[in-house]
Design a protein around this motif. Structure first.
Motif, PDB file in Angstrom:
ATOM      1  N   GLU A 189      19.381 -11.010   3.387  1.00 14.08           N
ATOM      2  CA  GLU A 189      20.430 -11.860   3.943  1.00 14.08           C
ATOM      3  C   GLU A 189      20.372 -11.885   5.462  1.00 14.08           C
ATOM      4  OE1 GLU A 189      24.106 -11.444   0.957  1.00 14.08           O
ATOM      5  OE2 GLU A 189      23.448  -9.573   1.857  1.00 14.08           O
ATOM      6  N   ALA A 204      25.376 -15.359   9.123  1.00  9.99           N
ATOM      7  CA  ALA A 204      26.686 -15.232   8.490  1.00  9.99           C
ATOM      8  C   ALA A 204      27.790 -15.093   9.534  1.00  9.99           C
ATOM      9  CB  ALA A 204      26.693 -14.030   7.551  1.00  9.99           C
ATOM     10  N   LYS A 249      28.430 -18.450  11.179  1.00 15.81           N
ATOM     11  CA  LYS A 249      29.265 -19.318  10.349  1.00 15.81           C
ATOM     12  C   LYS A 249      30.734 -18.898  10.436  1.00 15.81           C
ATOM     13  CE  LYS A 249      25.710 -20.542   6.953  1.00 15.81           C
ATOM     14  NZ  LYS A 249      25.276 -20.405   5.527  1.00 15.81           N
ATOM     15  N   GLY A 301      30.908 -13.400  -0.729  1.00 15.01           N
ATOM     16  CA  GLY A 301      30.560 -14.504  -1.608  1.00 15.01           C
ATOM     17  C   GLY A 301      31.531 -14.719  -2.748  1.00 15.01           C
ATOM     18  N   SER A 323      34.099 -17.078  -1.120  1.00 14.82           N
ATOM     19  CA  SER A 323      33.551 -18.370  -0.714  1.00 14.82           C
ATOM     20  C   SER A 323      32.072 -18.420  -1.072  1.00 14.82           C
ATOM     21  CB  SER A 323      33.724 -18.579   0.796  1.00 14.82           C
ATOM     22  OG  SER A 323      32.984 -19.696   1.240  1.00 14.82           O
ATOM     23  N   GLY A 359      29.819 -19.801   0.376  1.00 12.98           N
ATOM     24  CA  GLY A 359      29.034 -19.690   1.599  1.00 12.98           C
ATOM     25  C   GLY A 359      29.134 -18.330   2.252  1.00 12.98           C
TER      26      GLY A 359
END
Length: 283
Positions: free
Chosen positions: A61, A66, A69, A81, A84, A86
């Motif tokens: 990941e 992340a 965002k 996760g 959401s 995303g």
């Protein structure tokens, strides 16, 4: 999903004087032994990334993406996760320094409501880190992190529409080609190495009591060895008429290499940064 691995070229094990086992000590699955990850036992919680002082953990990941965002959200909220689609797989990679950097820019919310039943060790870690960060934020007169519960977004209904025969086959061809591309991309193993210190520098994070500090005793000869072994560039030596040792608290991970390698034993890491960044050196 793919599991973690350790880049031994960056791990402190490469240094003969260091004896770091932080990843092994924090792993709730006992999946790390002698700086190697048992892929079957690892559940991808990310706690090893949170405590590694050398950014040696490779994960599937992209934690930097992340966080990017998260910063784009209004309001700014960190969630996994399960909250959401995303969101990142697990929030275990977070620590108090990252939380501080995000919370001092804009009000920050954190959803750990599912962690206690999903991964108790991650829940305990995030509670500890969020509490420490909130204490520091309160003392600095800043808004503290809000613990929230984000409801999962309902699935979007698929839209049905009639298409002409020619359009149908064109769409079928394109969807098949895209599907093949997705399958091919899925076969490519991607791994990311999250360097929290580099990310904090990019965000121009200001060090506070949550970061390590440095103390300089008498006896420093300005040999510069501490600057050579520091993996994050947190220690810089200025030579010349105004010789000084400069310390960037936001970049320090507390690896202790500078202390271990100082020939004069003149350096000491302290648990809390108190604001001293410059240490003048006598000729």
């Amino acid at each position: 999903m793919e599991k973690r691995s350790i880049d031994l070229g960056r791990c402190l094990v490469r240094d003969g004087k260091a004896d770091c086992h932080r990843c092994e000590e924090i792993c709730p699955q006992r999946a790390i032994t002698s700086h190697a990850v048992d892929q079957e036992a690892c559940d991808g919680c990310g706690l090893c990334t949170a405590v590694c002082p050398a950014a040696a953990i490779e994960a599937p990941e992209d934690y930097a993406e992340a966080l990017k965002k998260t910063m784009a959200l209004t309001p700014q909220v960190l969630m996994c996760g399960k909250a959401s689609p995303g969101g990142v797989h697990c929030l275990g990679f977070l620590d108090r320094r990252l939380l501080w950097s995000l919370a001092t820019k804009r009000p920050l919310s954190l959803d750990i409501s599912r962690c206690e039943s999903c991964r108790p060790a991650v829940f305990a870690w995030l509670q500890q880190e969020a509490t420490a960060c909130n204490d520091a934020l309160a003392r600095a007169g800043k808004k503290t992190i809000a613990l929230v519960h984000v409801k999962p977004a309902p699935p979007q209904p698929k839209k049905s529409r009639k298409v002409e025969r020619r359009s149908f086959f064109q769409a079928l061809f394109h969807s098949t080609a895209e599907g093949l591309q997705e399958i091919a991309e899925a076969q490519i193993e991607r791994s990311f190495r999250f360097d929290a210190s580099a990310w904090l520098r990019e965000q121009q994070a200001e060090a506070c009591e949550l970061f390590c500090g440095l103390a300089l005793r008498d006896g420093c000869t300005a040999c510069g060895l501490c600057t050579v072994v520091c993996p994050t560039g947190a220690v810089v030596l200025e030579r010349g008429e105004h010789a000084a040792l400069h310390f960037a608290g936001a970049s320090c991970t507390g690896c202790n290499l500078c202390v271990l390698h100082c020939p004069q034993g003149a350096l000491e890491l302290v648990p809390h940064f108190a604001g001293q960044r410059d240490f003048p050196l006598d000729r």
